[in-house]
Scaffold this active site. Structure first.
Site, PDB file in Angstrom:
ATOM      1  N   GLY A 151      27.515  -2.612  61.365  1.00 57.10           N
ATOM      2  CA  GLY A 151      26.500  -2.059  62.276  1.00 57.10           C
ATOM      3  C   GLY A 151      27.144  -1.435  63.511  1.00 57.10           C
ATOM      4  O   GLY A 151      26.718  -0.378  63.982  1.00 57.10           O
ATOM      5  N   ASP A 152      28.171  -2.081  64.036  1.00 54.17           N
ATOM      6  CA  ASP A 152      28.861  -1.552  65.230  1.00 54.17           C
ATOM      7  C   ASP A 152      29.583  -0.252  64.869  1.00 54.17           C
ATOM      8  O   ASP A 152      29.624   0.695  65.659  1.00 54.17           O
ATOM      9  CB  ASP A 152      29.873  -2.577  65.755  1.00 54.17           C
ATOM     10  CG  ASP A 152      29.258  -3.963  65.835  1.00 54.17           C
ATOM     11  OD1 ASP A 152      28.048  -4.040  66.120  1.00 54.17           O
ATOM     12  OD2 ASP A 152      29.969  -4.953  65.590  1.00 54.17           O
TER      13      ASP A 152
HETATM   14  N1  LIG Z   1      26.501  -3.395  51.204  1.00 59.08           N
HETATM   15  C1  LIG Z   1      26.711  -2.214  51.793  1.00 59.08           C
HETATM   16  N2  LIG Z   1      26.966  -1.107  51.048  1.00 59.08           N
HETATM   17  C2  LIG Z   1      27.156   0.100  51.611  1.00 59.08           C
HETATM   18  N3  LIG Z   1      27.085   0.308  52.944  1.00 59.08           N
HETATM   19  C3  LIG Z   1      26.826  -0.750  53.738  1.00 59.08           C
HETATM   20  C4  LIG Z   1      26.634  -2.072  53.220  1.00 59.08           C
HETATM   21  N4  LIG Z   1      26.398  -2.920  54.268  1.00 59.08           N
HETATM   22  C5  LIG Z   1      26.445  -2.152  55.380  1.00 59.08           C
HETATM   23  N5  LIG Z   1      26.683  -0.856  55.077  1.00 59.08           N
HETATM   24  C6  LIG Z   1      26.741   0.301  55.991  1.00 59.08           C
HETATM   25  O1  LIG Z   1      26.742  -0.121  57.350  1.00 59.08           O
HETATM   26  C7  LIG Z   1      25.516   0.273  58.004  1.00 59.08           C
HETATM   27  C8  LIG Z   1      25.059  -0.842  58.922  1.00 59.08           C
HETATM   28  O2  LIG Z   1      24.865  -2.010  58.162  1.00 59.08           O
HETATM   29  P1  LIG Z   1      23.840  -3.168  58.538  1.00 59.08           P
HETATM   30  O3  LIG Z   1      22.451  -2.709  58.375  1.00 59.08           O
HETATM   31  O4  LIG Z   1      24.261  -4.358  57.734  1.00 59.08           O
HETATM   32  O5  LIG Z   1      24.121  -3.367  60.096  1.00 59.08           O
HETATM   33  P2  LIG Z   1      24.161  -4.707  60.945  1.00 59.08           P
HETATM   34  O6  LIG Z   1      23.216  -5.694  60.348  1.00 59.08           O
HETATM   35  O7  LIG Z   1      23.980  -4.332  62.348  1.00 59.08           O
HETATM   36  O8  LIG Z   1      25.663  -5.124  60.673  1.00 59.08           O
HETATM   37  P3  LIG Z   1      26.599  -6.235  61.367  1.00 59.08           P
HETATM   38  O9  LIG Z   1      25.728  -7.111  62.238  1.00 59.08           O
HETATM   39  O10 LIG Z   1      27.197  -6.937  60.188  1.00 59.08           O
HETATM   40  O11 LIG Z   1      27.603  -5.445  62.127  1.00 59.08           O
HETATM   41  C9  LIG Z   1      24.543   0.593  56.865  1.00 59.08           C
HETATM   42  O12 LIG Z   1      23.531   1.491  57.263  1.00 59.08           O
HETATM   43  C10 LIG Z   1      25.483   1.160  55.809  1.00 59.08           C
HETATM   44  O13 LIG Z   1      25.841   2.505  56.106  1.00 59.08           O
HETATM   45  O1  LIG Z   2      26.629 -13.311  68.534  1.00 58.62           O
HETATM   46  P1  LIG Z   2      26.469 -11.806  68.615  1.00 58.62           P
HETATM   47  O2  LIG Z   2      26.960 -11.255  69.918  1.00 58.62           O
HETATM   48  O3  LIG Z   2      25.092 -11.370  68.239  1.00 58.62           O
HETATM   49  O4  LIG Z   2      27.385 -11.193  67.448  1.00 58.62           O
HETATM   50  C1  LIG Z   2      28.770 -11.365  67.492  1.00 58.62           C
HETATM   51  C2  LIG Z   2      29.386 -10.824  66.222  1.00 58.62           C
HETATM   52  O5  LIG Z   2      28.879 -11.474  65.051  1.00 58.62           O
HETATM   53  O6  LIG Z   2      29.050  -9.450  66.111  1.00 58.62           O
HETATM   54  C3  LIG Z   2      30.146  -8.702  65.602  1.00 58.62           C
HETATM   55  C4  LIG Z   2      29.714  -7.961  64.381  1.00 58.62           C
HETATM   56  O7  LIG Z   2      28.653  -7.110  64.671  1.00 58.62           O
HETATM   57  C5  LIG Z   2      31.253  -9.704  65.349  1.00 58.62           C
HETATM   58  O8  LIG Z   2      32.506  -9.152  65.655  1.00 58.62           O
HETATM   59  C6  LIG Z   2      30.903 -10.873  66.235  1.00 58.62           C
HETATM   60  O9  LIG Z   2      31.424 -12.106  65.803  1.00 58.62           O
END
Ligand SMILES: Nc1ncnc2c1ncn2[C@@H]1O[C@H](COP(=O)(O)OP(=O)(O)OP(=O)(O)O)[C@@H](O)[C@H]1O
Ligand SMILES: O=P(O)(O)OC[C@@]1(O)O[C@H](CO)[C@@H](O)[C@@H]1O
Length: 305
Positions: free
Chosen positions: A250-251
């Site tokens: 997501g980041d």
């Molecule tokens: N299983 C997957 N396959 C392909 N792309 C993925 C997958 N998981 C994440 N991505 C890519 O990363 C983007 C962000 O993912 P996600 O919706 O999981 O964000 P998030 O929940 O904020 O992630 P995180 O908190 O793990 O950083 C998606 O829109 C996609 O482009």
């Molecule tokens: O506890 P928060 O601040 O919600 O999330 C922290 C965290 O899960 O977010 C990053 C992935 O997005 C990781 O590097 C880190 O450990």
């Protein structure tokens, strides 16, 4: 200059356990230690994509030192506020048949340290961009991002907020340039289970009515939906691939979006860059590199993914 703020940085301890069993001694088959925290990840991916940032936030203790050293190894500028007590958290990411995470609470942030951050933020100008990302330690009120934005209202800088719950809801009236809830965060915000695309869009539009300019809803493997400030709804599927480590996907998406937007000012391109960076990170053990994102974007454009 782009500034990222991480209130609660972490050392992410990512362990692979083949068949994890609760109540047993489990052994890892691989381990990784990475600097983490959402704003920090955004800074690292932006640096990988060729954009300079300064990482702000709070660090403490021996873990804090390790986090800063590791961020600098990526070539990122840092200007953290040091806390005199406690230590930055270690977040456990357990990869087995399913992924589980245990995120720590983080150290207390004193009033003095908070003032120090505010002082740094008061020097930002209209040309800067600010990314507020991640959770805050339990000792701080959920109005903290709102307080930061209210101090910056007279400036015209673009502010991106990647947070959940009240932390996010409270900033909307200050018109953040971009928010990036994922599907689960969106369901939590509206307190209803959401599964359909039209429901995500309806909720995204409500967040826009409350003040957000652009709303990027990430849907992990299903891609993302962008509702632009012009009211356009743009959808993009995610490429298919083997997920190696989705922490920070997501980041990476936020960093990719910023890069795409700064390159062209075009929201369609920004969304594609966001997806390419998010998926490249998910398919790799580290955060996305420029070569990976460029290759992914090419594949997406040639529809070979
Ligand atoms: N299983 C997957 N396959 C392909 N792309 C993925 C997958 N998981 C994440 N991505 C890519 O990363 C983007 C962000 O993912 P996600 O919706 O999981 O964000 P998030 O929940 O904020 O992630 P995180 O908190 O793990 O950083 C998606 O829109 C996609 O482009
Ligand atoms: O506890 P928060 O601040 O919600 O999330 C922290 C965290 O899960 O977010 C990053 C992935 O997005 C990781 O590097 C880190 O450990």
């Amino acid at each position: 200059m782009i500034y990222t703020v991480t209130f609660n940085p972490s050392l992410d301890y990512i362990v692979q356990v083949e068949a994890f069993q609760t109540g047993r001694v489990n052994r890892t088959s691989s381990e990784q230690l990475l600097p983490g925290g959402k704003g920090i990840n955004v800074s690292i991916v932006l640096k990988n994509l060729g954009i300079e940032t300064t990482a702000l936030g709070f660090l403490a203790g021996f873990t804090g030192k390790e986090i800063e050293e590791r961020i600098r190894e990526y070539g990122c500028r840092t200007d953290f506020t040091w806390l005199l007590k406690g230590h930055s958290r270690i977040n456990l990411k357990l990869k087995s048949a399913i992924e589980s995470e245990i995120n720590g609470q983080g150290p207390d942030i004193s009033e003095e340290a908070l003032m120090n951050l505010y002082e740094k933020l008061s020097r930002l100008t209209d040309e800067d961009m600010l990314v507020l990302a991640g959770s805050i330690p339990a000792s701080l009120p959920s109005s903290i991002y709102q307080q930061i934005m209210s101090r910056l209202t007279k400036k015209n800088l673009k502010i991106i907020v990647d947070a959940s719950g009240d932390l996010l809801l409270q900033v909307l009236k200050y018109h953040p340039f971009l928010i990036k809830p994922n599907n689960h965060e969106l369901s939590e915000l509206f307190d209803i289970p959401l599964t359909k695309e039209e429901d995500y869009i309806a909720c995204g539009l409500k967040l826009q009515e409350k003040g957000a300019k652009n709303v990027l809803i990430s849907l992990a493997g299903a891609g993302a939906i962008l509702i632009t400030e012009q009211g356009e709804v743009i959808k993009s599927k995610a490429p298919k691939g083997k997920v190696v480590n989705s922490v920070g996907a997501g980041d990476s998406m936020v960093a990719g979006f910023i890069t795409g937007y700064l390159e062209t000012g075009n929201y369609g391109h920004a969304l594609k860059m966001g997806i390419a960076a998010g998926s490249s990170s998910a398919f790799s053990s580290q955060l996305a590199t420029k070569a990976e994102v460029t290759a992914m974007l090419e594949k997406m454009e040639n529809k070979v993914v």
